[in-house]
Design a protein around this motif. Structure first.
Motif, PDB file in Angstrom:
ATOM      1  N   GLU A   1       0.827  -1.206   0.000  1.00  0.00           N
ATOM      2  CA  GLU A   1       0.000   0.000   0.000  1.00  0.00           C
ATOM      3  C   GLU A   1       0.865   1.261   0.000  1.00  0.00           C
ATOM      4  OE1 GLU A   1      -3.708   2.019   2.449  1.00  0.00           O
ATOM      5  OE2 GLU A   1      -2.792   0.197   3.229  1.00  0.00           O
ATOM      6  N   ALA A   2       1.923   1.272   0.790  1.00  0.00           N
ATOM      7  CA  ALA A   2       2.785   2.454   0.895  1.00  0.00           C
ATOM      8  C   ALA A   2       3.499   2.756  -0.419  1.00  0.00           C
ATOM      9  CB  ALA A   2       3.799   2.271   2.020  1.00  0.00           C
ATOM     10  N   ASP A   3       3.856   1.717  -1.173  1.00  0.00           N
ATOM     11  CA  ASP A   3       4.506   1.934  -2.471  1.00  0.00           C
ATOM     12  C   ASP A   3       3.608   2.761  -3.373  1.00  0.00           C
ATOM     13  OD1 ASP A   3       6.407   1.293  -4.765  1.00  0.00           O
ATOM     14  OD2 ASP A   3       4.538   0.390  -5.465  1.00  0.00           O
ATOM     15  N   GLY A   4       2.312   2.456  -3.356  1.00  0.00           N
ATOM     16  CA  GLY A   4       1.336   3.259  -4.083  1.00  0.00           C
ATOM     17  C   GLY A   4       1.216   2.999  -5.570  1.00  0.00           C
ATOM     18  N   SER A   5       2.103   2.215  -6.148  1.00  0.00           N
ATOM     19  CA  SER A   5       2.019   1.984  -7.594  1.00  0.00           C
ATOM     20  C   SER A   5       1.112   0.803  -7.931  1.00  0.00           C
ATOM     21  CB  SER A   5       3.408   1.741  -8.189  1.00  0.00           C
ATOM     22  OG  SER A   5       3.881   0.432  -7.925  1.00  0.00           O
ATOM     23  N   TRP A   6       0.730   0.042  -6.915  1.00  0.00           N
ATOM     24  CA  TRP A   6      -0.109  -1.156  -7.084  1.00  0.00           C
ATOM     25  C   TRP A   6       0.457  -2.071  -8.164  1.00  0.00           C
ATOM     26  CZ3 TRP A   6      -2.872  -2.137  -3.057  1.00  0.00           C
ATOM     27  CH2 TRP A   6      -3.295  -1.074  -2.251  1.00  0.00           C
ATOM     28  N   GLY A   7       1.759  -2.305  -8.030  1.00  0.00           N
ATOM     29  CA  GLY A   7       2.419  -3.284  -8.890  1.00  0.00           C
ATOM     30  C   GLY A   7       3.194  -2.717 -10.056  1.00  0.00           C
ATOM     31  N   VAL A   8       2.951  -1.481 -10.428  1.00  0.00           N
ATOM     32  CA  VAL A   8       3.602  -0.954 -11.616  1.00  0.00           C
ATOM     33  C   VAL A   8       5.105  -0.803 -11.420  1.00  0.00           C
ATOM     34  CG1 VAL A   8       3.700   0.968 -13.264  1.00  0.00           C
ATOM     35  CG2 VAL A   8       1.497   0.153 -12.420  1.00  0.00           C
ATOM     36  N   HIS A   9       5.564  -0.478 -10.225  1.00  0.00           N
ATOM     37  CA  HIS A   9       7.002  -0.339 -10.009  1.00  0.00           C
ATOM     38  C   HIS A   9       7.729  -1.664 -10.221  1.00  0.00           C
ATOM     39  CE1 HIS A   9       6.479   3.536  -7.497  1.00  0.00           C
ATOM     40  NE2 HIS A   9       6.818   3.831  -8.721  1.00  0.00           N
ATOM     41  N   ASN A  10       7.111  -2.769  -9.850  1.00  0.00           N
ATOM     42  CA  ASN A  10       7.691  -4.090 -10.097  1.00  0.00           C
ATOM     43  C   ASN A  10       6.576  -5.113  -9.893  1.00  0.00           C
ATOM     44  OD1 ASN A  10       9.068  -6.525 -10.231  1.00  0.00           O
ATOM     45  ND2 ASN A  10      10.871  -5.758  -9.150  1.00  0.00           N
ATOM     46  N   LEU A  11       5.867  -5.402 -10.960  1.00  0.00           N
ATOM     47  CA  LEU A  11       4.681  -6.249 -10.918  1.00  0.00           C
ATOM     48  C   LEU A  11       4.965  -7.619 -10.319  1.00  0.00           C
ATOM     49  CD1 LEU A  11       1.686  -6.641 -11.639  1.00  0.00           C
ATOM     50  CD2 LEU A  11       2.462  -7.483 -13.865  1.00  0.00           C
ATOM     51  N   LYS A  12       5.976  -8.309 -10.805  1.00  0.00           N
ATOM     52  CA  LYS A  12       6.247  -9.674 -10.347  1.00  0.00           C
ATOM     53  C   LYS A  12       6.651  -9.710  -8.877  1.00  0.00           C
ATOM     54  CE  LYS A  12       5.142 -12.144 -13.812  1.00  0.00           C
ATOM     55  NZ  LYS A  12       3.940 -12.959 -13.670  1.00  0.00           N
ATOM     56  N   TYR A  13       7.439  -8.747  -8.441  1.00  0.00           N
ATOM     57  CA  TYR A  13       7.857  -8.709  -7.045  1.00  0.00           C
ATOM     58  C   TYR A  13       6.658  -8.428  -6.141  1.00  0.00           C
ATOM     59  CZ  TYR A  13      10.307  -7.388  -2.773  1.00  0.00           C
ATOM     60  OH  TYR A  13      10.730  -7.306  -1.479  1.00  0.00           O
ATOM     61  N   THR A  14       5.821  -7.469  -6.531  1.00  0.00           N
ATOM     62  CA  THR A  14       4.631  -7.148  -5.742  1.00  0.00           C
ATOM     63  C   THR A  14       3.699  -8.348  -5.669  1.00  0.00           C
ATOM     64  OG1 THR A  14       4.803  -4.846  -6.466  1.00  0.00           O
ATOM     65  CG2 THR A  14       2.710  -5.521  -5.479  1.00  0.00           C
ATOM     66  N   GLU A  15       3.505  -9.015  -6.792  1.00  0.00           N
ATOM     67  CA  GLU A  15       2.672 -10.213  -6.815  1.00  0.00           C
ATOM     68  C   GLU A  15       3.262 -11.291  -5.914  1.00  0.00           C
ATOM     69  OE1 GLU A  15       0.525 -12.780 -10.236  1.00  0.00           O
ATOM     70  OE2 GLU A  15       2.708 -12.638 -10.423  1.00  0.00           O
ATOM     71  N   ASP A  16       4.578 -11.467  -5.969  1.00  0.00           N
ATOM     72  CA  ASP A  16       5.244 -12.466  -5.139  1.00  0.00           C
ATOM     73  C   ASP A  16       5.056 -12.156  -3.654  1.00  0.00           C
ATOM     74  OD1 ASP A  16       7.014 -14.854  -5.120  1.00  0.00           O
ATOM     75  OD2 ASP A  16       8.423 -13.487  -4.136  1.00  0.00           O
ATOM     76  N   LEU A  17       5.180 -10.885  -3.275  1.00  0.00           N
ATOM     77  CA  LEU A  17       4.953 -10.490  -1.886  1.00  0.00           C
ATOM     78  C   LEU A  17       3.538 -10.857  -1.440  1.00  0.00           C
ATOM     79  CD1 LEU A  17       6.558  -6.923  -1.708  1.00  0.00           C
ATOM     80  CD2 LEU A  17       7.321  -8.967  -0.474  1.00  0.00           C
ATOM     81  N   LEU A  18       2.556 -10.508  -2.259  1.00  0.00           N
ATOM     82  CA  LEU A  18       1.165 -10.778  -1.886  1.00  0.00           C
ATOM     83  C   LEU A  18       0.849 -12.272  -1.881  1.00  0.00           C
ATOM     84  CD1 LEU A  18      -0.612  -7.817  -3.683  1.00  0.00           C
ATOM     85  CD2 LEU A  18      -0.339  -8.147  -1.206  1.00  0.00           C
ATOM     86  N   LEU A  19       1.447 -13.022  -2.776  1.00  0.00           N
ATOM     87  CA  LEU A  19       1.244 -14.471  -2.762  1.00  0.00           C
ATOM     88  C   LEU A  19       1.848 -15.090  -1.507  1.00  0.00           C
ATOM     89  CD1 LEU A  19       1.800 -15.352  -6.529  1.00  0.00           C
ATOM     90  CD2 LEU A  19      -0.359 -15.381  -5.256  1.00  0.00           C
TER      91      LEU A  19
END
Length: 141
Positions: free
Chosen positions: A109-127
């Motif tokens: 949430e703090a990053d604010g890009s909702w995955g755009v800064h690094n989609l795969k990494y954000t997805e991996d974190l949430l998974l």
């Protein structure tokens, strides 16, 4: 989470200024530092990709990340309610994992890009957060 998931943009040497291209004025009532800020725009994608790429993909990526985030958040709230009703000794077993999940949610949430800064990494974190909360939701093994 796998911290070695590098953004394709990073790997192709695209830095922040590749996407953050629209200069925005300082907000009203703030001190003017004489600096500038630039926000990202979907049109920035079109500089290297097919016209309309950003307008097509960014909402899709963000939508998928927001769905996964909401799913994990909903499950986390449920598990937190369950943990609150447990005896103190049992609830303590949940505390560390819940803190880890909340930390991941807060980071995304703090990053604010909702995955755009690094989609795969954000997805991996949430998974990873989803896997942790699923383990708690399943109850003691």
């Amino acid at each position: 989470a796998n911290s070695k998931i590098l953004s394709p943009m990073f790997l192709t040497h695209v830095d922040c200024t590749g996407c953050h291209v629209e200069i925005i004025p300082p907000a009203a009532g703030t001190v003017d530092s004489l600096g500038t800020a630039a926000k990202a725009t979907p049109e920035a994608c079109d500089r290297c990709h097919e016209a309309g790429t950003g307008k097509r993909y960014i909402p899709f990526w963000q939508g998928e990340i927001k769905k996964l985030y909401a799913q994990v958040l909903e499950q986390t709230v449920g598990v937190e309610q369950k943990a609150a009703a447990l005896k103190k000794t049992d609830a303590q077993r949940y505390a560390e994992t819940l803190a880890q999940v909340r930390s991941i949610l807060k980071s995304v949430e703090a990053d604010g890009s909702w995955g755009v800064h690094n989609l795969k990494y954000t997805e991996d974190l949430l998974l990873k957060a989803n896997q942790l909360i699923q383990t708690l939701a399943a109850g003691p093994s």
